[in-house]
Design a protein around this motif. Structure first.
Motif, PDB file in Angstrom:
ATOM      1  N   LEU A  19       0.829  -1.205   0.000  1.00 31.06           N
ATOM      2  CA  LEU A  19       0.000   0.000   0.000  1.00 31.06           C
ATOM      3  C   LEU A  19       0.864   1.256   0.000  1.00 31.06           C
ATOM      4  CD1 LEU A  19      -2.849  -0.917   2.509  1.00 31.06           C
ATOM      5  CD2 LEU A  19      -3.028  -0.621   0.048  1.00 31.06           C
ATOM      6  N   GLY A  20       1.985   1.223   0.711  1.00 28.00           N
ATOM      7  CA  GLY A  20       2.897   2.360   0.712  1.00 28.00           C
ATOM      8  C   GLY A  20       3.529   2.602  -0.646  1.00 28.00           C
ATOM      9  N   LEU A  21       3.766   1.528  -1.398  1.00 22.85           N
ATOM     10  CA  LEU A  21       4.293   1.687  -2.750  1.00 22.85           C
ATOM     11  C   LEU A  21       3.250   2.257  -3.704  1.00 22.85           C
ATOM     12  CD1 LEU A  21       6.310  -1.636  -3.134  1.00 22.85           C
ATOM     13  CD2 LEU A  21       7.236   0.672  -2.888  1.00 22.85           C
ATOM     14  N   VAL A  22       1.991   1.956  -3.458  1.00 25.88           N
ATOM     15  CA  VAL A  22       0.914   2.427  -4.321  1.00 25.88           C
ATOM     16  C   VAL A  22       0.487   3.852  -3.960  1.00 25.88           C
ATOM     17  CG1 VAL A  22      -1.502   1.959  -4.939  1.00 25.88           C
ATOM     18  CG2 VAL A  22       0.114   0.101  -4.776  1.00 25.88           C
ATOM     19  N   ALA A  23       0.762   4.304  -2.744  1.00 27.11           N
ATOM     20  CA  ALA A  23       0.287   5.594  -2.245  1.00 27.11           C
ATOM     21  C   ALA A  23       0.622   6.779  -3.145  1.00 27.11           C
ATOM     22  CB  ALA A  23       0.807   5.826  -0.831  1.00 27.11           C
ATOM     23  N   PRO A  24       1.830   6.888  -3.697  1.00 23.06           N
ATOM     24  CA  PRO A  24       2.088   8.044  -4.564  1.00 23.06           C
ATOM     25  C   PRO A  24       1.236   8.069  -5.832  1.00 23.06           C
ATOM     26  CG  PRO A  24       4.156   7.046  -3.897  1.00 23.06           C
ATOM     27  CD  PRO A  24       3.067   6.139  -3.448  1.00 23.06           C
ATOM     28  N   TYR A  25       0.785   6.924  -6.270  1.00 23.94           N
ATOM     29  CA  TYR A  25       0.009   6.857  -7.497  1.00 23.94           C
ATOM     30  C   TYR A  25      -1.481   7.121  -7.288  1.00 23.94           C
ATOM     31  CZ  TYR A  25       4.334   4.885  -9.123  1.00 23.94           C
ATOM     32  OH  TYR A  25       5.649   4.709  -9.413  1.00 23.94           O
ATOM     33  N   VAL A  26      -1.924   7.132  -6.051  1.00 20.49           N
ATOM     34  CA  VAL A  26      -3.321   7.467  -5.757  1.00 20.49           C
ATOM     35  C   VAL A  26      -3.413   8.859  -5.145  1.00 20.49           C
ATOM     36  CG1 VAL A  26      -4.146   5.117  -5.558  1.00 20.49           C
ATOM     37  CG2 VAL A  26      -3.250   6.274  -3.550  1.00 20.49           C
ATOM     38  N   ASN A  27      -2.398   9.686  -5.441  1.00 21.22           N
ATOM     39  CA  ASN A  27      -2.361  11.086  -5.049  1.00 21.22           C
ATOM     40  C   ASN A  27      -2.363  11.259  -3.534  1.00 21.22           C
ATOM     41  OD1 ASN A  27      -2.121  13.761  -5.532  1.00 21.22           O
ATOM     42  ND2 ASN A  27      -4.281  14.103  -6.008  1.00 21.22           N
ATOM     43  N   LEU A  28      -1.562  10.479  -2.851  1.00 21.14           N
ATOM     44  CA  LEU A  28      -1.441  10.606  -1.405  1.00 21.14           C
ATOM     45  C   LEU A  28      -0.086  11.174  -1.006  1.00 21.14           C
ATOM     46  CD1 LEU A  28      -3.151  10.126   1.073  1.00 21.14           C
ATOM     47  CD2 LEU A  28      -2.174   7.869   1.272  1.00 21.14           C
ATOM     48  N   THR A  29       0.658  11.728  -1.935  1.00 21.14           N
ATOM     49  CA  THR A  29       1.924  12.360  -1.597  1.00 21.14           C
ATOM     50  C   THR A  29       1.684  13.821  -1.269  1.00 21.14           C
ATOM     51  OG1 THR A  29       2.343  12.869  -3.910  1.00 21.14           O
ATOM     52  CG2 THR A  29       3.254  10.819  -3.057  1.00 21.14           C
ATOM     53  N   ASN A  30       2.510  14.332  -0.397  1.00 20.55           N
ATOM     54  CA  ASN A  30       2.383  15.708   0.019  1.00 20.55           C
ATOM     55  C   ASN A  30       3.752  16.184   0.460  1.00 20.55           C
ATOM     56  OD1 ASN A  30       1.545  18.174   1.009  1.00 20.55           O
ATOM     57  ND2 ASN A  30      -0.282  17.332   1.979  1.00 20.55           N
ATOM     58  N   GLU A  31       3.998  17.465   0.330  1.00 15.44           N
ATOM     59  CA  GLU A  31       5.278  17.993   0.768  1.00 15.44           C
ATOM     60  C   GLU A  31       5.327  18.238   2.267  1.00 15.44           C
ATOM     61  OE1 GLU A  31       2.483  20.984  -0.728  1.00 15.44           O
ATOM     62  OE2 GLU A  31       3.547  19.470  -1.832  1.00 15.44           O
ATOM     63  N   ASN A  32       4.219  18.024   2.962  1.00 17.76           N
ATOM     64  CA  ASN A  32       4.170  18.247   4.411  1.00 17.76           C
ATOM     65  C   ASN A  32       4.579  17.025   5.220  1.00 17.76           C
ATOM     66  OD1 ASN A  32       3.313  20.881   4.070  1.00 17.76           O
ATOM     67  ND2 ASN A  32       1.159  20.308   4.098  1.00 17.76           N
ATOM     68  N   PHE A  33       4.678  15.855   4.590  1.00 24.82           N
ATOM     69  CA  PHE A  33       5.139  14.663   5.298  1.00 24.82           C
ATOM     70  C   PHE A  33       5.933  13.782   4.345  1.00 24.82           C
ATOM     71  CE2 PHE A  33       0.692  13.787   4.130  1.00 24.82           C
ATOM     72  CZ  PHE A  33       0.837  12.665   3.349  1.00 24.82           C
ATOM     73  N   GLY A  34       6.689  12.874   4.914  1.00 27.54           N
ATOM     74  CA  GLY A  34       7.565  12.018   4.131  1.00 27.54           C
ATOM     75  C   GLY A  34       6.829  10.895   3.432  1.00 27.54           C
ATOM     76  N   SER A  35       7.565  10.166   2.641  1.00 28.48           N
ATOM     77  CA  SER A  35       6.953   9.101   1.842  1.00 28.48           C
ATOM     78  C   SER A  35       6.661   7.844   2.655  1.00 28.48           C
ATOM     79  CB  SER A  35       7.864   8.744   0.675  1.00 28.48           C
ATOM     80  OG  SER A  35       9.095   8.258   1.162  1.00 28.48           O
ATOM     81  N   LEU A  36       7.242   7.713   3.841  1.00 28.23           N
ATOM     82  CA  LEU A  36       6.997   6.527   4.663  1.00 28.23           C
ATOM     83  C   LEU A  36       5.811   6.690   5.618  1.00 28.23           C
ATOM     84  CD1 LEU A  36      10.629   5.427   5.554  1.00 28.23           C
ATOM     85  CD2 LEU A  36       9.091   4.482   3.840  1.00 28.23           C
ATOM     86  N   VAL A  37       5.255   7.893   5.702  1.00 29.51           N
ATOM     87  CA  VAL A  37       4.125   8.120   6.606  1.00 29.51           C
ATOM     88  C   VAL A  37       2.900   7.303   6.199  1.00 29.51           C
ATOM     89  CG1 VAL A  37       2.518   9.869   7.456  1.00 29.51           C
ATOM     90  CG2 VAL A  37       4.948  10.345   7.401  1.00 29.51           C
ATOM     91  N   PRO A  38       2.483   7.280   4.922  1.00 29.07           N
ATOM     92  CA  PRO A  38       1.336   6.436   4.565  1.00 29.07           C
ATOM     93  C   PRO A  38       1.582   4.950   4.840  1.00 29.07           C
ATOM     94  CG  PRO A  38       1.762   7.999   2.818  1.00 29.07           C
ATOM     95  CD  PRO A  38       2.899   8.108   3.778  1.00 29.07           C
ATOM     96  N   THR A  39       2.809   4.493   4.610  1.00 31.71           N
ATOM     97  CA  THR A  39       3.134   3.093   4.897  1.00 31.71           C
ATOM     98  C   THR A  39       3.009   2.805   6.384  1.00 31.71           C
ATOM     99  OG1 THR A  39       4.666   3.110   3.048  1.00 31.71           O
ATOM    100  CG2 THR A  39       4.880   1.315   4.611  1.00 31.71           C
ATOM    101  N   GLY A  40       3.545   3.705   7.195  1.00 36.58           N
ATOM    102  CA  GLY A  40       3.454   3.537   8.641  1.00 36.58           C
ATOM    103  C   GLY A  40       2.023   3.560   9.135  1.00 36.58           C
ATOM    104  N   LEU A  41       1.221   4.464   8.581  1.00 30.84           N
ATOM    105  CA  LEU A  41      -0.193   4.512   8.951  1.00 30.84           C
ATOM    106  C   LEU A  41      -0.906   3.213   8.612  1.00 30.84           C
ATOM    107  CD1 LEU A  41      -1.161   8.107   7.781  1.00 30.84           C
ATOM    108  CD2 LEU A  41      -1.091   7.272  10.130  1.00 30.84           C
ATOM    109  N   ALA A  42      -0.619   2.665   7.440  1.00 29.45           N
ATOM    110  CA  ALA A  42      -1.274   1.427   7.022  1.00 29.45           C
ATOM    111  C   ALA A  42      -0.860   0.254   7.905  1.00 29.45           C
ATOM    112  CB  ALA A  42      -0.954   1.128   5.561  1.00 29.45           C
ATOM    113  N   ILE A  43       0.430   0.144   8.210  1.00 27.98           N
ATOM    114  CA  ILE A  43       0.907  -0.984   9.013  1.00 27.98           C
ATOM    115  C   ILE A  43       0.389  -0.901  10.443  1.00 27.98           C
ATOM    116  CG2 ILE A  43       2.971  -2.050   9.999  1.00 27.98           C
ATOM    117  CD1 ILE A  43       4.381  -1.415   7.363  1.00 27.98           C
ATOM    118  N   VAL A  44       0.441   0.292  11.028  1.00 33.37           N
ATOM    119  CA  VAL A  44      -0.033   0.443  12.413  1.00 33.37           C
ATOM    120  C   VAL A  44      -1.534   0.206  12.498  1.00 33.37           C
ATOM    121  CG1 VAL A  44      -0.358   2.142  14.246  1.00 33.37           C
ATOM    122  CG2 VAL A  44       1.853   1.930  13.144  1.00 33.37           C
ATOM    123  N   SER A  45      -2.290   0.771  11.568  1.00 34.19           N
ATOM    124  CA  SER A  45      -3.744   0.580  11.624  1.00 34.19           C
ATOM    125  C   SER A  45      -4.120  -0.886  11.377  1.00 34.19           C
ATOM    126  CB  SER A  45      -4.444   1.475  10.614  1.00 34.19           C
ATOM    127  OG  SER A  45      -4.115   1.100   9.300  1.00 34.19           O
ATOM    128  N   GLY A  46      -3.430  -1.553  10.454  1.00 36.52           N
ATOM    129  CA  GLY A  46      -3.710  -2.967  10.208  1.00 36.52           C
ATOM    130  C   GLY A  46      -3.382  -3.845  11.402  1.00 36.52           C
TER     131      GLY A  46
END
Length: 89
Positions: A19-46
């Motif tokens: 999911l973290g690898l797919v995140a940039p392609y579903v427009n979840l990138t932002n300059e306010n946080f790093g690229s590992l934040v969506p991955t961390g959110l997914a792993i912790v929530s799962g």
């Protein structure tokens, strides 16, 4: 802890990495946080969803625990990333 439980948690971590690898392609990138934040959110929530559902009595061979976790991880990643971006801007 039996090996099956460890394999289930490892599968959740691998799914979170995908999911973290797919995140940039579903427009979840932002300059306010790093690229590992969506991955961390997914792993912790799962992992938290898995623990809560296991403690509530669901077993790993039931399909409902997998459906809830596999749909909850991308939702938490998306909405959590949006919330972090909004609070940091």
């Amino acid at each position: 802890m039996d090996p099956i439980t460890l394999l289930c948690v490892a599968f959740i971590v691998v799914y979170g990495l995908i999911l973290g690898l797919v995140a940039p392609y579903v427009n979840l990138t932002n300059e306010n946080f790093g690229s590992l934040v969506p991955t961390g959110l997914a792993i912790v929530s799962g992992s938290l969803l898995w623990a809560i559902l296991t403690w509530s009595g669901m077993h790993y061979d039931e399909p409902w625990i997998w459906i809830i976790v596999m749909l909850g991880m991308p939702a938490a990643m998306y909405f959590g990333g949006r919330q972090i971006a909004k609070s940091r801007s």
